[in-house]
Enzyme design. Sequence first.
Site, mmCIF file in Angstrom:
data_model
loop_
_atom_site.group_PDB
_atom_site.id
_atom_site.type_symbol
_atom_site.label_atom_id
_atom_site.label_comp_id
_atom_site.label_asym_id
_atom_site.label_seq_id
_atom_site.Cartn_x
_atom_site.Cartn_y
_atom_site.Cartn_z
ATOM 1 C CB VAL A 52 15.662 -9.273 22.603
ATOM 2 C CG1 VAL A 52 16.459 -8.087 23.091
ATOM 3 C CG2 VAL A 52 16.445 -10.125 21.608
ATOM 4 C CE1 TYR A 140 21.951 -10.505 10.465
ATOM 5 C CE2 TYR A 140 22.309 -9.956 8.161
ATOM 6 C CZ TYR A 140 22.330 -9.598 9.492
ATOM 7 O OH TYR A 140 22.721 -8.332 9.856
ATOM 8 C CE LYS A 144 19.370 -8.067 11.083
ATOM 9 N NZ LYS A 144 19.122 -7.261 12.306
ATOM 10 C CB VAL A 173 29.723 -2.256 10.738
ATOM 11 C CG1 VAL A 173 30.064 -1.258 11.846
ATOM 12 C CG2 VAL A 173 28.307 -2.014 10.220
#
Length: 248
Positions: A52, A140, A144, A173
């Site tokens: 990506v 990170y 974000k 998660v």
Amino acid sequence: MKPALITAGASGIGLAMAQAFERAGYHVHVTDIDAAALGACPAQWGRHQVDVTDEAQMAEVIGAIGAPDVLCANAGIAGPTALVEDIALSDWRACVSVNLEGAFLTASKAVPAMKAAGRGAIIFTSSTAGIYGYPNRAPYAAAKWAVIGLMKTLAMELGPFGIRANAICPGSVEGDRMEGVLAREAAIKGMTRDQVFAGYAAGTSMRRFITAEEIADMAVFLGSDAARSVSGQVIAVDGHTENPDPKL
């Protein structure tokens, strides 16, 4: 069938999204850098081995698909865990490149076709790290937070063309990644896995981790006509985190 494109769609949250969109009647396309994971995906899906962060590759895959009805900019990496003064610039750049520049390239290459079609929904995977400050996770968290700024800008730019943009912010998660985190912390602290889990879960009102499927359900909703007036929103799927553990 309406096309849905999910980046990093061959495993984890992305795979759950792809499966959910297929159940909802979409023609699913997934990109991933992992050829083996892509090969394990259903044969009826469009499977594209893509980095990506590579502009040419992202342009090529969008050209092959055309205008997606739903575009999930989901690719991301965890990046280093360290104090800011101990983070190498190369590690900072690698984390920001995948999490932020990857989201930018995914959206920017698809927008012209989506504008021409006069419709579509872009769903960014941010994080609760994009809502709260997270010690030891500077690249990170910074990336974000920036994804949310990108999303809100695109919601303003693209609304007149019938295109919506929203961001999902997952919390902790269930899965291999978090089990690894729990195991490492348990070993360091001389605790059991369940004791460490309890510390993480205590930061949520629901006292549990969430599942990739719960995030995927939110993505399907945001991509559907039921959310036709929902745009520019940051939606946490995290079991209600009031006081997040900074180790997440």
